[in-house]
Design a protein around this motif. Structure first.
Motif, short mmCIF file in Angstrom:
data_model
loop_
_atom_site.label_atom_id
_atom_site.label_comp_id
_atom_site.label_asym_id
_atom_site.label_seq_id
_atom_site.Cartn_x
_atom_site.Cartn_y
_atom_site.Cartn_z
N LEU A 115 -35.58 -40.67 14.42
CA LEU A 115 -35.37 -40.58 12.98
C LEU A 115 -33.95 -40.07 12.75
CD1 LEU A 115 -38.74 -38.89 11.89
CD2 LEU A 115 -38.26 -41.31 12.28
N HIS A 116 -33.16 -40.83 12.03
CA HIS A 116 -31.74 -40.51 11.83
C HIS A 116 -31.43 -40.33 10.36
CE1 HIS A 116 -27.40 -42.09 11.47
NE2 HIS A 116 -27.34 -40.81 11.81
N ASN A 117 -30.87 -39.18 10.02
CA ASN A 117 -30.47 -38.90 8.64
C ASN A 117 -29.12 -39.55 8.38
OD1 ASN A 117 -29.86 -37.89 6.13
ND2 ASN A 117 -29.63 -35.77 6.79
N LYS A 118 -29.13 -40.62 7.60
CA LYS A 118 -27.90 -41.34 7.29
C LYS A 118 -27.15 -40.76 6.10
CE LYS A 118 -29.88 -45.31 6.59
NZ LYS A 118 -30.02 -46.76 6.30
N SER A 119 -27.78 -39.83 5.39
CA SER A 119 -27.17 -39.30 4.18
C SER A 119 -26.13 -38.23 4.50
CB SER A 119 -28.25 -38.71 3.26
OG SER A 119 -28.77 -37.51 3.80
N ASN A 120 -25.45 -37.75 3.48
CA ASN A 120 -24.41 -36.75 3.63
C ASN A 120 -24.89 -35.35 3.30
OD1 ASN A 120 -22.35 -38.60 4.42
ND2 ASN A 120 -22.09 -39.21 2.27
N GLU A 121 -26.20 -35.16 3.28
CA GLU A 121 -26.76 -33.85 2.97
C GLU A 121 -28.04 -33.65 3.76
OE1 GLU A 121 -29.05 -35.37 -1.10
OE2 GLU A 121 -27.19 -34.21 -1.24
N PRO A 122 -28.50 -32.40 3.90
CA PRO A 122 -29.75 -32.15 4.64
C PRO A 122 -30.90 -32.94 4.02
CG PRO A 122 -28.57 -30.11 4.28
CD PRO A 122 -27.85 -31.15 3.47
N LEU A 123 -31.78 -33.45 4.90
CA LEU A 123 -32.89 -34.30 4.45
C LEU A 123 -34.22 -33.69 4.86
CD1 LEU A 123 -33.70 -37.03 3.16
CD2 LEU A 123 -33.56 -38.03 5.45
N PRO A 124 -35.03 -33.21 3.90
CA PRO A 124 -36.35 -32.67 4.24
C PRO A 124 -37.36 -33.79 4.45
CG PRO A 124 -35.98 -32.50 1.87
CD PRO A 124 -34.72 -33.06 2.47
N LEU A 125 -38.21 -33.64 5.47
CA LEU A 125 -39.23 -34.64 5.78
C LEU A 125 -40.56 -33.93 5.96
CD1 LEU A 125 -37.32 -36.74 8.48
CD2 LEU A 125 -37.56 -37.28 6.04
N TRP A 126 -41.59 -34.45 5.31
CA TRP A 126 -42.94 -33.91 5.44
C TRP A 126 -43.81 -34.89 6.21
CZ3 TRP A 126 -40.05 -32.52 1.22
CH2 TRP A 126 -40.10 -31.16 0.83
N PHE A 127 -44.70 -34.36 7.03
CA PHE A 127 -45.64 -35.16 7.80
C PHE A 127 -47.04 -34.60 7.57
CE2 PHE A 127 -41.57 -35.42 9.75
CZ PHE A 127 -41.45 -36.68 10.32
N SER A 128 -48.04 -35.47 7.60
CA SER A 128 -49.43 -35.03 7.46
C SER A 128 -50.14 -35.10 8.80
CB SER A 128 -50.17 -35.88 6.42
OG SER A 128 -50.28 -37.23 6.86
N GLY A 129 -51.17 -34.28 8.97
CA GLY A 129 -51.92 -34.28 10.21
C GLY A 129 -53.32 -33.77 10.01
N ASP A 130 -54.16 -33.96 11.04
CA ASP A 130 -55.55 -33.50 10.93
C ASP A 130 -56.01 -32.78 12.20
OD1 ASP A 130 -55.51 -35.76 12.54
OD2 ASP A 130 -57.10 -36.81 11.49
N PRO A 131 -55.52 -31.59 12.50
CA PRO A 131 -54.62 -30.81 11.66
C PRO A 131 -53.14 -31.03 11.98
CG PRO A 131 -55.41 -29.44 13.43
CD PRO A 131 -56.07 -30.79 13.60
N THR A 132 -52.81 -31.64 13.12
CA THR A 132 -51.41 -31.89 13.46
C THR A 132 -51.09 -33.37 13.34
OG1 THR A 132 -51.99 -32.06 15.81
CG2 THR A 132 -51.27 -29.90 15.02
N PRO A 133 -49.83 -33.73 13.08
CA PRO A 133 -49.45 -35.13 12.92
C PRO A 133 -49.72 -35.96 14.18
CG PRO A 133 -47.74 -33.70 12.04
CD PRO A 133 -48.70 -32.82 12.79
N ARG A 134 -50.16 -37.20 13.96
CA ARG A 134 -50.41 -38.15 15.06
C ARG A 134 -49.43 -39.31 14.96
NH1 ARG A 134 -56.22 -38.25 16.57
NH2 ARG A 134 -57.33 -36.62 15.43
N PHE A 135 -48.89 -39.69 16.10
CA PHE A 135 -48.01 -40.85 16.17
C PHE A 135 -48.71 -41.89 17.04
CE2 PHE A 135 -45.43 -37.30 15.09
CZ PHE A 135 -44.40 -37.78 14.33
#
Length: 243
Positions: A115-135
């Motif tokens: 995951l690459h932040n292409k913007s010029n400022e910090p980028l917050p990202l939220w993930f959901s999980g049950d209880p932890t995120p699954r990929f």
């Protein structure tokens, strides 16, 4: 080179050191990563219910690796819609890189997700999980049909069982300008079949499944399902299964 350090004690004489077990160069030990259950809940907490790391440097940065480990420790309140950044498709780039582009039927490929932040400022990202995120990785044939799930309708749950109900929680990270987060997600070139006998212990999503043989030779597209609470573009990764 290994250097052994001994603690000198006047009396009694030191015990003889246990011989070191050497491992041949170029080998990888097989480690059983299956969670163990001793039947007792004394002193045990769910992964996402352990003491979370405060939202600080551990959950923010320019190189968060591996992402899944970071998310397990960065629990956060479920965000409101207004907290989710807009225009994510212009700010966040998702890249997939395989350990190999060609595998044999039943073989495994490790997909590196970046995951690459292409913007010029910090980028917050939220993930959901049950209880932890699954990929998870989904596989499709050339016609766009899923090939890693059983064909036909799933059977009913066995008597006395039901789809599991799990608490949904959120994790949050912040990528610095130009920052990245990465992790590896394995995928096996196998078919699956329904496994109702696993209903009581199934930790995956959907109806229980187990491997039922290798996928036939052919060209497939892999897609990594990100449990991210943002609208992002998810690329597909071409993989060839060849004999």
């Amino acid at each position: 080179m290994l250097v052994a350090t001994a603690l000198v004690v006047a009396c009694p004489p030191p015990a003889q050191p246990k011989p070191l077990e050497m491992q041949p160069i170029g080998t990888v030990p097989i480690v059983d990563r299956t969670p163990k259950d001793d039947g007792s809940d004394s002193g045990v907490t769910a992964p996402n219910s352990a003491t979370p790391i405060a939202q600080g440097e551990a959950c923010s940065g320019g190189d968060l690796d591996p992402l899944d480990d970071v998310l397990r420790r960065c629990e956060a309140p479920m965000p409101k819609n207004a907290e989710l950044p807009s225009g994510m498709k212009d700010k966040l780039e998702v890249r997939l890189t395989p350990s190999t582009t060609q595998i044999t039927p039943g073989g495994r490929v490790d997909v590196t997700v970046v995951l690459h932040n292409k913007s010029n400022e910090p980028l917050p990202l939220w993930f959901s999980g049950d209880p932890t995120p699954r990929f998870e990785v989904e596989a499709f044939d050339a016609k766009g049909k899923r090939v890693d799930i059983p064909p036909g309708k799933q059977p009913p749950y066995p008597k006395g069982t039901a789809p599991p109900t799990r608490e949904v929680k959120a994790s949050k990270i912040t990528l610095e300008k130009g920052g990245t987060a990465r992790m590896k997600v394995p995928w096996d070139a196998v078919k699956t079949k329904w496994a109702p006998e696993k209903a009581k212990t199934w930790e995956g999503r959907g109806f229980p499944r187990v491997p039922s043989g290798p996928l036939p030779a052919g060209k497939y597209n892999l897609r990594v399902v990100l449990p991210i609470l943002n609208d992002v573009d998810l690329p597909k990764l071409p993989i060839e299964v060849a004999t």
